[in-house]
Scaffold this motif. Sequence first.
Motif, PDB file in Angstrom:
ATOM      1  N   SER A 177       7.853   8.734  13.728  1.00 58.63           N
ATOM      2  CA  SER A 177       8.056   7.706  14.752  1.00 58.63           C
ATOM      3  C   SER A 177       7.591   8.175  16.124  1.00 58.63           C
ATOM      4  N   THR A 178       7.830   9.440  16.487  1.00 58.11           N
ATOM      5  CA  THR A 178       7.444   9.883  17.826  1.00 58.11           C
ATOM      6  C   THR A 178       5.965  10.247  17.924  1.00 58.11           C
ATOM      7  N   THR A 179       5.400  10.822  16.878  1.00 53.13           N
ATOM      8  CA  THR A 179       3.996  11.252  16.936  1.00 53.13           C
ATOM      9  C   THR A 179       3.028  10.111  16.645  1.00 53.13           C
ATOM     10  N   TYR A 180       3.372   9.255  15.675  1.00 50.52           N
ATOM     11  CA  TYR A 180       2.437   8.211  15.247  1.00 50.52           C
ATOM     12  C   TYR A 180       2.984   6.795  15.387  1.00 50.52           C
ATOM     13  N   GLY A 181       4.188   6.638  15.900  1.00 49.07           N
ATOM     14  CA  GLY A 181       4.764   5.304  16.089  1.00 49.07           C
ATOM     15  C   GLY A 181       4.973   4.550  14.791  1.00 49.07           C
ATOM     16  N   LEU A 188       0.881  -1.161   0.000  1.00 53.14           N
ATOM     17  CA  LEU A 188       0.000   0.000   0.000  1.00 53.14           C
ATOM     18  C   LEU A 188       0.922   1.214   0.000  1.00 53.14           C
ATOM     19  N   ILE A 189       0.974   1.907  -1.143  1.00 48.58           N
ATOM     20  CA  ILE A 189       1.858   3.055  -1.308  1.00 48.58           C
ATOM     21  C   ILE A 189       1.032   4.319  -1.102  1.00 48.58           C
ATOM     22  N   VAL A 190       1.508   5.191  -0.214  1.00 45.04           N
ATOM     23  CA  VAL A 190       0.746   6.372   0.173  1.00 45.04           C
ATOM     24  C   VAL A 190       1.664   7.584   0.163  1.00 45.04           C
ATOM     25  N   ASN A 191       1.268   8.656  -0.546  1.00 46.65           N
ATOM     26  CA  ASN A 191       2.034   9.893  -0.428  1.00 46.65           C
ATOM     27  C   ASN A 191       1.583  10.586   0.855  1.00 46.65           C
ATOM     28  N   VAL A 192       2.549  10.936   1.691  1.00 49.69           N
ATOM     29  CA  VAL A 192       2.254  11.408   3.040  1.00 49.69           C
ATOM     30  C   VAL A 192       2.829  12.810   3.272  1.00 49.69           C
ATOM     31  N   ALA A 193       2.326  13.467   4.326  1.00 47.04           N
ATOM     32  CA  ALA A 193       2.814  14.781   4.726  1.00 47.04           C
ATOM     33  C   ALA A 193       2.578  14.964   6.220  1.00 47.04           C
ATOM     34  N   SER A 194       3.475  15.701   6.858  1.00 45.21           N
ATOM     35  CA  SER A 194       3.434  15.870   8.311  1.00 45.21           C
ATOM     36  C   SER A 194       2.539  17.011   8.779  1.00 45.21           C
ATOM     37  N   GLU A 245      13.819  15.188  10.238  1.00 48.71           N
ATOM     38  CA  GLU A 245      12.620  15.738  10.879  1.00 48.71           C
ATOM     39  C   GLU A 245      11.389  14.896  10.557  1.00 48.71           C
ATOM     40  N   ILE A 246      11.284  14.448   9.317  1.00 56.79           N
ATOM     41  CA  ILE A 246      10.147  13.605   8.918  1.00 56.79           C
ATOM     42  C   ILE A 246      10.176  12.291   9.697  1.00 56.79           C
ATOM     43  N   GLN A 247      11.331  11.650   9.749  1.00 61.03           N
ATOM     44  CA  GLN A 247      11.460  10.377  10.463  1.00 61.03           C
ATOM     45  C   GLN A 247      11.114  10.540  11.939  1.00 61.03           C
ATOM     46  N   THR A 248      11.635  11.575  12.567  1.00 61.26           N
ATOM     47  CA  THR A 248      11.371  11.814  13.988  1.00 61.26           C
ATOM     48  C   THR A 248       9.887  12.073  14.224  1.00 61.26           C
TER      49      THR A 248
END
Length: 165
Positions: free
Chosen positions: A85-89, A30-36, A79-82
């Motif tokens: 992982s921290t906000t949404y696990g 499942l490929i999803v274009n994402v944004a923070s 910043e994206i990785q952090t």
Amino acid sequence: MTDTQLREIALTTLDGKPTTLAELADGAALIVNVASKCGLTPQYSALEKIAQEYGDRGLTVIGVPCNQFMGQEPGTAEEIQTFCSTTYGVTFPLLEKTEVNGPDRHPLFAQLTKATDADGQAGDVQWNFEKFLLSPGGEVVKRFRPRTEPDAPEVVDAIEAVLPR
């Protein structure tokens, strides 16, 4: 382009490593274009839930950060990785920030956007969190527009249909 070729398009992970869909996903994807910084960003929670629930059955969720929609993914890779992982696990793989529309559209999205949605519409990605479901063979079997939640019945049913029982 064949489904096998789609799985061989050169990609780069968020941490800068070269890869392909074939390397990232043994089965369905499942490929999803994402944004923070998008109103739809909370979909990360459902995407992670789907990744956990169906990972053992062969589904890999792949997030593709994109800053093409009102600059809603301005961060660096770190910043994206952090944030994810921290906000949404988030534990599923993330690719480098990618153009999904326009003249610099990544070859992966040049192929994915040929797929039609439930209304028979193909073409440009509409907004952040558009979803493309690939079969284990690499065929785009479903396309879901951004407002369709990752755990909506139509998405879950489509995932179930491409996974081994």
